[in-house]
Motif scaffolding. Structure first.
Motif, PDB file in Angstrom:
ATOM      1  N   ASP A  39     -58.387  39.239  56.909  1.00 31.49           N
ATOM      2  CA  ASP A  39     -58.071  40.022  58.097  1.00 31.49           C
ATOM      3  C   ASP A  39     -56.598  40.427  58.089  1.00 31.49           C
ATOM      4  O   ASP A  39     -55.720  39.653  57.705  1.00 31.49           O
ATOM      5  N   PHE A  40     -56.353  41.632  58.525  1.00 33.03           N
ATOM      6  CA  PHE A  40     -54.981  42.121  58.626  1.00 33.03           C
ATOM      7  C   PHE A  40     -54.310  41.437  59.822  1.00 33.03           C
ATOM      8  O   PHE A  40     -54.851  41.444  60.926  1.00 33.03           O
ATOM      9  N   VAL A  41     -53.143  40.832  59.591  1.00 33.83           N
ATOM     10  CA  VAL A  41     -52.399  40.141  60.645  1.00 33.83           C
ATOM     11  C   VAL A  41     -51.197  40.999  61.018  1.00 33.83           C
ATOM     12  O   VAL A  41     -50.303  41.229  60.203  1.00 33.83           O
ATOM     13  N   ASN A  42     -51.187  41.474  62.232  1.00 35.24           N
ATOM     14  CA  ASN A  42     -50.065  42.256  62.741  1.00 35.24           C
ATOM     15  C   ASN A  42     -49.017  41.288  63.287  1.00 35.24           C
ATOM     16  O   ASN A  42     -49.175  40.715  64.369  1.00 35.24           O
ATOM     17  N   LEU A  43     -47.952  41.083  62.525  1.00 37.32           N
ATOM     18  CA  LEU A  43     -46.940  40.096  62.911  1.00 37.32           C
ATOM     19  C   LEU A  43     -46.227  40.485  64.198  1.00 37.32           C
ATOM     20  O   LEU A  43     -45.887  39.616  65.017  1.00 37.32           O
ATOM     21  N   THR A  44     -46.002  41.770  64.414  1.00 39.36           N
ATOM     22  CA  THR A  44     -45.339  42.205  65.647  1.00 39.36           C
ATOM     23  C   THR A  44     -46.180  41.851  66.865  1.00 39.36           C
ATOM     24  O   THR A  44     -45.674  41.308  67.858  1.00 39.36           O
ATOM     25  N   ALA A  45     -47.473  42.146  66.793  1.00 41.61           N
ATOM     26  CA  ALA A  45     -48.360  41.836  67.910  1.00 41.61           C
ATOM     27  C   ALA A  45     -48.479  40.335  68.114  1.00 41.61           C
ATOM     28  O   ALA A  45     -48.496  39.839  69.248  1.00 41.61           O
ATOM     29  N   LEU A  46     -48.531  39.582  67.012  1.00 39.80           N
ATOM     30  CA  LEU A  46     -48.667  38.127  67.103  1.00 39.80           C
ATOM     31  C   LEU A  46     -47.452  37.499  67.768  1.00 39.80           C
ATOM     32  O   LEU A  46     -47.583  36.663  68.675  1.00 39.80           O
ATOM     33  N   LEU A  47     -46.253  37.882  67.363  1.00 42.09           N
ATOM     34  CA  LEU A  47     -45.034  37.296  67.916  1.00 42.09           C
ATOM     35  C   LEU A  47     -44.746  37.802  69.325  1.00 42.09           C
ATOM     36  O   LEU A  47     -43.981  37.172  70.066  1.00 42.09           O
ATOM     37  N   SER A  48     -45.353  38.920  69.709  1.00 41.83           N
ATOM     38  CA  SER A  48     -45.139  39.448  71.053  1.00 41.83           C
ATOM     39  C   SER A  48     -45.863  38.629  72.106  1.00 41.83           C
ATOM     40  O   SER A  48     -45.373  38.488  73.234  1.00 41.83           O
ATOM     41  N   VAL A  49     -47.022  38.079  71.744  1.00 40.00           N
ATOM     42  CA  VAL A  49     -47.816  37.340  72.727  1.00 40.00           C
ATOM     43  C   VAL A  49     -47.614  35.832  72.623  1.00 40.00           C
ATOM     44  O   VAL A  49     -47.935  35.091  73.547  1.00 40.00           O
TER      45      VAL A  49
END
Length: 251
Positions: A39-49
């Motif tokens: 799965d593609f992990v969006n680091l920006t989205a992950l660290l935002s939440v």
């Protein structure tokens, strides 16, 4: 002229055999399905939440290191392991200050928080034997790992911290929260100030000894009053004896 029956039968047999040899063989074994892509992990989205990791995410975006991390996470077989300090870790950081760093130094500082390989929590036990471990900043930007009762501790010279929780840990991306900002010696030097010793516990005054307490009681006003009364009783003794003697002479 009609062909003999035997000739026709032989012709049919030879034709069938030739077709069987030339026809492709059919395999009954099913072809395995290809493995699903990670799965593609969006680091920006992950660290935002998660976190809050807003300060660290801001550094990732301003230095454009987020693009390097994202490419390492999703376009390599090695994956990535990322150590992220919470906002409070930056607030608590007084010395050394990050405000005087150059753009290249700040970029190296952010790259120092990642390893170019995916490591699960169980893998950190092996990292203690491999220390020092190279980070994505390269060169002398290395980290030392130790395992303390199953908890991974990281040392960078200026920083001594630990992995406090796993934000995301699925191959090929691991993101772990750490308690402090990782400060490399390659930027801040080796003249590390000593850690302040804890303040000594206040001394407790010893209790007064019994003889001293007795002496204090003897010198108190109440004791003086008792002593004066006894003196008055003793001073009446000679007067009583004199009166008794005079009475005997009169008789």
């Amino acid at each position: 002229m009609e062909l003999p029956v035997v000739f026709v039968v032989l012709l049919v047999l030879f034709s069938s055999e030739a077709y069987a040899q030339s026809a492709p063989s059919l395999s009954l074994t099913p072809t395995p399905a290809p493995a699903p892509a990670p799965d593609f992990v969006n680091l920006t989205a992950l660290l935002s939440v998660a976190g809050p990791f807003h300060t660290f995410l801001g550094l990732l975006e301003s230095t454009k290191v987020i693009e390097t991390f994202q490419d390492q996470a999703n376009n390599t077989e090695e994956g990535i392991t990322l150590f992220v300090p919470k906002d409070g870790a930056f607030t608590a950081l007084k010395k050394p200050s990050l405000s005087n760093l150059t753009a290249d130094q700040l970029k190296s500082l952010v790259l120092f928080h990642a390893l170019p390989h995916y490591y699960s929590l169980a893998d950190f036990r092996n990292l203690s034997d491999m220390s020092p471990v190279a980070t994505m900043a390269g060169g002398q930007f290395t980290l030392n790992f130790t395992d303390v009762s199953g908890t991974a501790h990281l040392t960078s010279g200026w920083s001594d911290t630990k992995v406090s929780s796993a934000v995301h840990s699925t191959d090929p991306v691991a993101v772990y929260q750490v308690d402090k900002v990782l400060l490399p010696e390659a930027i801040f030097g080796t003249d590390i100030p000593p850690t302040a010793a804890p303040a000594p516990a206040p001394e407790i005054a010893p209790a007064a000894d019994a003889p001293e307490a007795a002496d204090s009681a003897a010198s108190s006003p109440g004791s003086s009053a008792d002593n004066s009364s006894s003196h008055r009783i003793v001073s009446w003794g000679p007067l009583v004896l004199a009166i008794s003697g005079g009475l005997v002479l009169l008789l």
